[in-house]
Design a protein around this motif. Structure first.
Motif, PDB file in Angstrom:
ATOM      1  N   GLU A 131      36.962 -10.063 -12.711  1.00 39.82           N
ATOM      2  CA  GLU A 131      36.500  -8.808 -12.112  1.00 39.82           C
ATOM      3  C   GLU A 131      34.999  -8.604 -12.322  1.00 39.82           C
ATOM      4  O   GLU A 131      34.304  -8.119 -11.433  1.00 39.82           O
ATOM      5  N   LYS A 132      34.500  -8.977 -13.487  1.00 41.15           N
ATOM      6  CA  LYS A 132      33.061  -8.869 -13.742  1.00 41.15           C
ATOM      7  C   LYS A 132      32.284  -9.794 -12.805  1.00 41.15           C
ATOM      8  O   LYS A 132      31.263  -9.400 -12.242  1.00 41.15           O
ATOM      9  N   ILE A 133      32.774 -11.011 -12.651  1.00 44.64           N
ATOM     10  CA  ILE A 133      32.122 -11.966 -11.755  1.00 44.64           C
ATOM     11  C   ILE A 133      32.180 -11.447 -10.324  1.00 44.64           C
ATOM     12  O   ILE A 133      31.198 -11.516  -9.586  1.00 44.64           O
ATOM     13  N   LYS A 134      33.323 -10.897  -9.948  1.00 47.26           N
ATOM     14  CA  LYS A 134      33.486 -10.376  -8.593  1.00 47.26           C
ATOM     15  C   LYS A 134      32.508  -9.219  -8.338  1.00 47.26           C
ATOM     16  O   LYS A 134      31.891  -9.156  -7.273  1.00 47.26           O
ATOM     17  N   ALA A 135      32.382  -8.328  -9.298  1.00 46.47           N
ATOM     18  CA  ALA A 135      31.459  -7.198  -9.152  1.00 46.47           C
ATOM     19  C   ALA A 135      30.019  -7.698  -9.045  1.00 46.47           C
ATOM     20  O   ALA A 135      29.236  -7.210  -8.214  1.00 46.47           O
ATOM     21  N   PHE A 136      29.671  -8.677  -9.869  1.00 46.12           N
ATOM     22  CA  PHE A 136      28.336  -9.257  -9.827  1.00 46.12           C
ATOM     23  C   PHE A 136      28.104  -9.914  -8.467  1.00 46.12           C
ATOM     24  O   PHE A 136      27.046  -9.777  -7.860  1.00 46.12           O
ATOM     25  N   LYS A 137      29.122 -10.618  -7.978  1.00 50.77           N
ATOM     26  CA  LYS A 137      29.030 -11.305  -6.689  1.00 50.77           C
ATOM     27  C   LYS A 137      28.819 -10.301  -5.558  1.00 50.77           C
ATOM     28  O   LYS A 137      27.959 -10.496  -4.697  1.00 50.77           O
TER      29      LYS A 137
END
Length: 152
Positions: free
Chosen positions: A30-36
């Motif tokens: 989820e953190k990676i997705k938000a950053f993406k």
């Protein structure tokens, strides 16, 4: 090997490292997705109309690709360590290879559909910009991962 061919492999390997931490994989994803989302939104300069149509297509593709790579490839990779490769029969190896090829075909078909859907929403120039931005994002993530790993 070109950098554009190495980046997806490195991202895949990076994501596999999360499997040792099953309880936190969803949180990290989820953190990676938000950053993406933040990164791509800034890089692509999408209009509100484009963004409204783009994100459902992108998220569906991203989720299906993640599922394919992680559910199926995890099974394959667990069978591909040195001890297992040396001890499996030729028939088992052929079956495993066939499964990997099948997953690769599924990924290819998924990418074809994704690209066709993107062409309905974004210009060719923005699609190329998306590809470049994703590559840049993966480089950033890999760099962060390496920096974090070197600190530990």
């Amino acid at each position: 090997m070109k950098i554009k061919n190495i980046l997806p492999l490195l991202l895949f390997l990076l994501s596999l490292s999360f499997y040792g931490q099953n309880d936190r994989i969803d949180e990290k994803r989820e953190k990676i997705k938000a950053f993406k989302v933040s990164f791509l939104t800034t890089e692509l300069e999408l209009t509100s109309t484009e963004a409204e149509k783009f994100w459902p297509i992108y998220n569906t593709f991203d989720d299906k690709q993640f599922e394919l790579r992680h559910s199926k490839m995890k099974t394959y990779l667990s069978k591909l360590n040195d001890d297992n490769i040396n001890s499996i029969s030729e028939k088992e190896a052929a079956t495993l290879l066939s499964q990997i090829e099948s997953t690769d075909k599924e990924l290819f078909i998924l990418k074809e559909k994704y690209m066709a859907n993107l062409k309905k929403v974004l210009s060719a120039k923005k699609i190329l910009k998306l590809k470049k931005s994703e590559d840049d994002l993966y480089r950033k993530l890999l760099k962060q991962y390496k920096e974090k790993a070197s600190k530990n």
